[in-house]
Design a protein around this motif. Structure first.
Motif, mmCIF file in Angstrom:
data_model
loop_
_atom_site.group_PDB
_atom_site.id
_atom_site.type_symbol
_atom_site.label_atom_id
_atom_site.label_comp_id
_atom_site.label_asym_id
_atom_site.label_seq_id
_atom_site.Cartn_x
_atom_site.Cartn_y
_atom_site.Cartn_z
ATOM 1 N N GLU A 1 -11.441 -22.852 4.433
ATOM 2 C CA GLU A 1 -12.579 -21.960 4.598
ATOM 3 C C GLU A 1 -12.919 -21.347 3.437
ATOM 4 N N ARG A 2 -14.164 -20.635 3.387
ATOM 5 C CA ARG A 2 -14.700 -19.885 2.193
ATOM 6 C C ARG A 2 -14.035 -18.790 1.806
ATOM 7 N N GLY A 3 -13.951 -18.524 0.619
ATOM 8 C CA GLY A 3 -13.420 -16.936 0.136
ATOM 9 C C GLY A 3 -12.258 -17.430 -0.700
ATOM 10 N N THR A 4 -11.640 -16.299 -1.033
ATOM 11 C CA THR A 4 -10.414 -16.248 -2.301
ATOM 12 C C THR A 4 -9.330 -15.574 -1.817
ATOM 13 N N GLU A 5 -8.158 -16.450 -2.086
ATOM 14 C CA GLU A 5 -6.842 -15.635 -1.872
ATOM 15 C C GLU A 5 -6.288 -15.392 -3.245
ATOM 16 N N ILE A 6 -5.593 -14.087 -3.368
ATOM 17 C CA ILE A 6 -4.882 -14.136 -4.665
ATOM 18 C C ILE A 6 -3.357 -13.838 -4.097
ATOM 19 N N ILE A 7 -2.516 -14.422 -4.794
ATOM 20 C CA ILE A 7 -1.020 -14.339 -4.460
ATOM 21 C C ILE A 7 -0.396 -13.836 -5.674
ATOM 22 N N LEU A 8 0.322 -12.804 -5.264
ATOM 23 C CA LEU A 8 1.044 -12.045 -6.431
ATOM 24 C C LEU A 8 2.607 -12.329 -6.001
ATOM 25 N N HIS A 9 3.150 -12.621 -7.102
ATOM 26 C CA HIS A 9 4.557 -13.094 -7.006
ATOM 27 C C HIS A 9 5.196 -11.719 -7.574
ATOM 28 N N ILE A 10 5.892 -10.869 -6.744
ATOM 29 C CA ILE A 10 6.044 -9.563 -7.261
ATOM 30 C C ILE A 10 7.133 -9.288 -8.313
ATOM 31 N N ASN A 11 7.359 -8.470 -9.517
ATOM 32 C CA ASN A 11 8.420 -8.495 -10.303
ATOM 33 C C ASN A 11 9.642 -7.907 -9.433
ATOM 34 N N GLU A 12 10.592 -7.995 -9.986
ATOM 35 C CA GLU A 12 11.759 -7.460 -9.374
ATOM 36 C C GLU A 12 12.023 -5.712 -9.562
ATOM 37 N N ASP A 13 11.278 -5.358 -10.640
ATOM 38 C CA ASP A 13 11.068 -3.841 -10.772
ATOM 39 C C ASP A 13 10.192 -3.469 -9.982
ATOM 40 N N ASP A 14 9.459 -4.006 -9.321
ATOM 41 C CA ASP A 14 8.058 -3.446 -8.522
ATOM 42 C C ASP A 14 8.245 -3.911 -7.208
ATOM 43 N N LYS A 15 9.404 -3.843 -6.674
ATOM 44 C CA LYS A 15 9.545 -4.479 -5.410
ATOM 45 C C LYS A 15 8.971 -3.328 -4.333
ATOM 46 N N GLU A 16 8.513 -1.709 -4.625
ATOM 47 C CA GLU A 16 7.902 -0.885 -3.875
ATOM 48 C C GLU A 16 6.759 -1.492 -3.162
ATOM 49 N N PHE A 17 6.120 -2.430 -4.145
ATOM 50 C CA PHE A 17 5.096 -3.016 -3.596
ATOM 51 C C PHE A 17 5.091 -4.210 -2.549
ATOM 52 N N LEU A 18 6.105 -4.313 -2.233
ATOM 53 C CA LEU A 18 6.615 -5.233 -1.083
ATOM 54 C C LEU A 18 6.855 -4.337 0.198
ATOM 55 N N GLU A 19 6.579 -2.797 0.108
ATOM 56 C CA GLU A 19 7.082 -2.199 1.294
ATOM 57 C C GLU A 19 5.532 -1.752 2.039
ATOM 58 N N GLU A 20 5.539 -1.944 3.305
ATOM 59 C CA GLU A 20 4.271 -1.722 4.145
ATOM 60 C C GLU A 20 3.999 -0.348 4.019
ATOM 61 N N ASN A 21 4.490 0.631 3.891
ATOM 62 C CA ASN A 21 4.300 2.117 3.682
ATOM 63 C C ASN A 21 3.542 2.540 2.570
ATOM 64 N N ARG A 22 4.206 1.598 1.392
ATOM 65 C CA ARG A 22 3.689 2.094 -0.080
ATOM 66 C C ARG A 22 2.235 1.184 -0.048
ATOM 67 N N ILE A 23 2.211 0.278 0.278
ATOM 68 C CA ILE A 23 0.628 -0.674 0.133
ATOM 69 C C ILE A 23 -0.189 0.143 1.191
ATOM 70 N N GLU A 24 0.081 0.562 2.348
ATOM 71 C CA GLU A 24 -0.872 1.253 3.356
ATOM 72 C C GLU A 24 -1.260 2.864 2.629
ATOM 73 N N GLN A 25 -0.219 3.565 2.012
ATOM 74 C CA GLN A 25 -0.677 4.682 1.356
ATOM 75 C C GLN A 25 -1.578 4.357 0.100
ATOM 76 N N LEU A 26 -1.452 3.093 -0.547
ATOM 77 C CA LEU A 26 -2.431 2.656 -1.715
ATOM 78 C C LEU A 26 -3.932 2.680 -1.287
ATOM 79 N N LEU A 27 -3.825 1.701 -0.017
ATOM 80 C CA LEU A 27 -5.119 1.278 0.501
ATOM 81 C C LEU A 27 -5.864 2.516 1.094
#
Length: 627
Positions: free
Chosen positions: A164-190
Motif C-alpha cells: 500500500e502507498r504511504g509511510t509507516e514509522i516504527i519507534l522502538h521505545i527506550n526503557e526510560d520512555d515507556k510512558e509513550f506506550l500508554e494509551e492515555n499518554r498518547i491520546e493526551q498528546l494527540l
C-alpha cells in the motif's frame, strides 16, 4: 541491502538531540504526525493538478501501540518515498547544515528550540526510541523501501514488500520512555498537539450506539457498533469563512477549545489575512475578573493546524493575552525562542495587525449596538484600558469606543463627557475637572455632595485606573481627574467666588490650635475651610497625588517606595458649621477634647477608617454621651 553513513560530519548529533530536547521530548509525536500530514496533503495536491495518476481517496493517519514489542507505529497513506528519496531526504537533507546548527545552538539549544531547524523534525524520534524504522512506498510505481537506524550515524536501507502507498514509522521505545506506550499518554498528546490537524488521525476504536428507527418496538434495545476513534476535528471553525458560520458555531468551537468553560464568550473576532503575511484565527472576549493575573485558558498558537504553544507573548500584543482563542500562521516557525519571536519582522507585523483588527471590531460592535456594548463594558474594560495604556495606536483608536460610566449608570465616550461637563465642571483656570469615584459605598457622601452641585461623577474602579487617568491627563489638554474624596467639593472644582468664614482670623488660629492638640499630626493635616453651613463639620480627604502614586506603585509603576509611605489624610474643618462654633466656644478643655474626638471618629467612620480598639472606644463613648 545497502548500508551507509548519514551525511553528517559531526557524530555527536544524536546525543545532542537527546540532551537538549529532553525537556520537550513529547513533541516527537507532533513532529511525526506533522510529517505524515504533510505527505498526505502533498499527495492531495499532486492528484488535484493531475501530477499523480492515483486516487486520493479518504486517507487517514493511524497511530498504534504494541506494548509487547515496545513499539509505537505512525502510518499514513500519503505520497510515500522511493529508496532514492529516503537516501536523499532522510540521510542528507535532514542533516544538511548540521555543523552550522551545532555551532549556533551548542550553548543555547535548549532555550532556542531545535525541532524545526534544518529538517530535524523526523530525528526527534530518537529522543524516545533507541531504534527507528521507516517502511515506505511511493505513489510512483516503484518498490517499497525499508530504512533502519539505531541512533548512530549508521543506517541500513533495503527493498520492502509493502504493497500500500504511504509511510509507516516504527519507534522502538527506550526503557526510560515507556510512558509513550500508554494509551492515555498518547491520546493526551494527540489531543494537545493534533486536535485540529487537516487529515483524520485514527487511534484505536470506540463503541457507538446505533439509533433505533421510529417504528421500533418499545422494548427494543439499541445496539452498538465498533468504529474507528478519530481524534481530531479536521475542519475547525477558524479555517472557514465568517460568512459560513453562525453565532452558535463560534460558541460551539469555544467549547471545543476550552471544555471546562461553562459561560459563553461575550463576542468573537474572526481574523483572516493573506498579505503581507498569512494569518487566520478567532479571538474570544471572555468575561473578565478584576484580577489580571488569573488566566487559566490562553490563546493557542498553531502553524497550519499544528499546535505550537499557548505562550503567545511577542506574537499577540500583551494586553490581548487576556483573551482566548486560536491564531494560526504558517509564517511562524514551529519551534522558536522568545527572543527570536520578538526580533522577527513578520511577527511584529502580525502583532500590529491583531491590535488594529481588535480595535476595528470593537468600534463596529459599539457603532452597531451601543446598548449591548454598554452592558458588556464591565466585562471587557480591563482589556481595553490596558490596551490604551500599553499601545499608543490602540489608545488613538479606542477614543471611538472606550466608555466612561457614571455612578448613575450613564455611559459617555471621552468626547461626549467633555461636552457634558464643560459648562459646569470648568474651574476658574479654564481646566475641565473630571470627578470620579472608585467605590460607590465607601465614597457615598462625597458622591452625593458632588451631585448636589449638579456635577457628573464617573465610576472608575478597575485596578489600573490610576495609570489610565495619568495617561489621559498627559494626552488631553486642560483636563484633570480628581477622586471625589480627594478634597472638599468646592476645592476640587475651584470657582471664582469664595465662601466667607463666620470666624475671625484670631478665632481660626485658636480653633486650629485646639484641633492640633487632639488630632495626631503624623496622620492628619488640619485644614480650615469656609464651606456651606449645611455641609459636614469635618471631612477626611486623601490628597489626589499621594493616593494616586500609592495605587500606581501597588499595580506596578509609579514612584519608588510610595507603597511603603504612611497613610496621610487631610482633615478639613468647616468653619461655618454650628458644631465647629460650639467646639470653639466650649468652656472646659475636657469637653472640647471629647467633642473633637467624637467628631473626628464620625468622619473616620464615614471613610471606613475606624476599626478595632478605636471603634470599640467610639461606641462606648457614644453611649455615654447619649446617657
Amino acid at each position: 541491502m545497502a548500508t551507509g553513513n548519514i551525511n553528517v560530519s559531526v557524530e555527536n548529533i544524536f546525543p545532542l538531540i537527546k540532551k537538549f530536547l529532553y525537556s520537550d521530548h513529547e513533541i516527537f509525536l507532533r513532529e511525526l504526525i506533522s510529517n505524515a500530514t504533510d505527505a498526505t496533503l502533498k499527495l492531495k495536491h499532486l492528484t488535484s493538478i493531475g501530477e499523480a495518476s492515483v486516487e486520493y481517496g479518504n486517507p487517514v493517519i493511524e497511530v498504534k501501540i504494541d506494548k509487547e514489542k515496545k513499539q509505537l507505529r505512525i502510518s499514513d497513506q500519503g505520497i510515500g518515498m522511493t529508496k532514492e528519496e529516503v537516501e536523499k531526504y532522510i540521510n542528507q537533507v535532514a542533516f544538511s547544515g548540521a555543523e552550522e546548527f551545532l555551532e549556533k545552538y551548542k550553548d543555547s539549544a535548549k532555550d532556542s528550540g531545535i525541532i524545526g531547524h534544518f529538517g530535524l523534525g523526523f530525528y526527534s524520534a530518537f529522543m524516545v526510541a533507541n531504534k527507528v524504522e521507516i517502511i515506505t512506498k511511493s505513489y510512483k510505481d516503484e518498490p517499497a523501501a525499508h530504512w533502519v537506524c539505531e541512533g548512530t550515524t549508521e543506517f541500513t536501507l533495503e527493498e520492502a514488500d509493502k504493497k500500500e502507498r504511504g509511510t509507516e514509522i516504527i519507534l522502538h521505545i527506550n526503557e526510560d520512555d515507556k510512558e509513550f506506550l500508554e494509551e492515555n499518554r498518547i491520546e493526551q498528546l494527540l489531543v494537545k498537539y493534533n486536535k485540529f490537524m487537516p487529515v483524520p488521525i485514527k487511534f484505536g476504536t470506540k463503541e457507538e450506539t446505533i439509533e433505533l428507527p421510529e417504528d421500533a418496538p418499545e422494548d427494543a434495545k439499541p445496539e452498538t457498533k465498533t468504529v474507528d476513534k478519530i481524534i481530531n476535528n479536521t475542519n475547525p471553525a477558524w479555517t472557514k469563512q465568517p460568512t459560513d458560520l453562525e453565532e452558535k458555531d463560534y460558541n460551539e468551537f469555544y467549547r471545543e477549545l476550552y471544555p471546562m468553560q461553562f459561560e459563553d464568550p461575550l463576542f468573537h473576532i474572526h481574523l483572516n489575512v493573506d498579505y503581507p503575511f498569512n494569518l487566520t484565527g478567532i479571538l474570544y472576549f471572555p468575561k473578565m475578573t478584576r484580577d489580571m493575573n488569573i488566566q487559566k485558558d490562553k490563546i493557542q498558537l498553531y502553524q497550519n493546524q499544528v499546535f505550537v504553544t499557548d505562550n503567545v507573548e511577542g506574537i499577540v500584543p500583551e494586553f490581548l493575552t487576556m483573551l482566548r482563542g486560536v491564531i494560526d500562521s504558517p509564517d511562524i516557525p514551529l519551534n522558536v525562542s522568545r527572543s527570536y519571536l520578538q526580533a522577527d519582522g513578520a511577527v511584529k507585523k502580525i502583532s500590529s495587525y491583531i491590535t488594529r483588527k481588535v480595535a476595528d471590531k470593537l468600534k463596529t460592535l459599539f457603532n452597531n449596538n451601543r446598548e449591548d456594548f454598554e452592558k458588556k463594558w464591565d466585562d471587557i474594560k480591563i482589556v481595553i484600558e490596558y490596551g490604551m495604556l500599553s499601545e499608543d495606536k490602540f489608545f488613538e483608536k479606542a477614543q471611538a469606543f472606550a466608555l466612561y460610566p457614571t455612578v448613575d449608570k450613564k455611559y459617555y465616550t471621552f468626547e461626549e463627557l467633555e461636552e457634558k461637563i464643560k459648562d459646569t465642571q470648568t474651574d476658574k483656570d479654564g481646566n475641565k475637572v473630571i470627578l470620579y469615584a472608585s467605590n460607590e459605598d465607601e465614597q457615598h457622601s462625597y458622591i452625593e455632595a458632588a451631585k448636589e452641585k449638579g456635577y457628573e461623577v464617573l465610576l472608575l474602579d478597575s485596578p489600573i485606573v490610576s495609570h489610565l487617568i495619568q495617561k489621559l491627563e498627559a494626552e488631553k489638554e486642560k483636563i484633570s481627574f480628581a477622586r471625589v474624596d480627594a478634597d472638599h467639593i468646592d476645592n476640587l472644582i475651584k470657582k471664582e467666588e469664595e465662601k466667607i468664614s463666620k470666624l475671625s482670623e484670631e478665632e481660626k488660629e485658636k480653633l486650629k490650635t485646639d484641633f492640633e492638640k487632639v488630632i495626631p499630626k503624623e496622620k492628619y493635616n488640619v485644614q480650615l475651610e469656609s464651606m456651606d453651613s449645611n455641609a459636614a463639620p469635618l471631612i477626611i480627604t486623601q490628597p489626589e497625588f499621594m493616593r494616586r502614586m500609592k495605587e500606581m506603585q501597588q499595580t506596578g509603576g509609579g514612584m519608588f517606595g510610595m507603597g511603603n509611605m504612611p497613610e496621610m489624610y487631610n482633615l478639613v474643618v468647616n468653619t461655618n458649621h454650628p458644631l465647629i462654633s460650639d467646639i470653639l466656644n466650649t468652656k472646659t478643655e475636657k469637653k472640647q477634647e471629647r467633642l473633637i474626638k467624637q467628631s473626628l471618629d464620625l468622619a473616620r467612620l464615614s471613610q471606613n477608617l475606624l476599626k478595632g480598639e478605636e471603634l470599640t472606644s467610639f461606641i462606648k463613648r457614644s453611649f455615654e454621651m447619649i446617657k
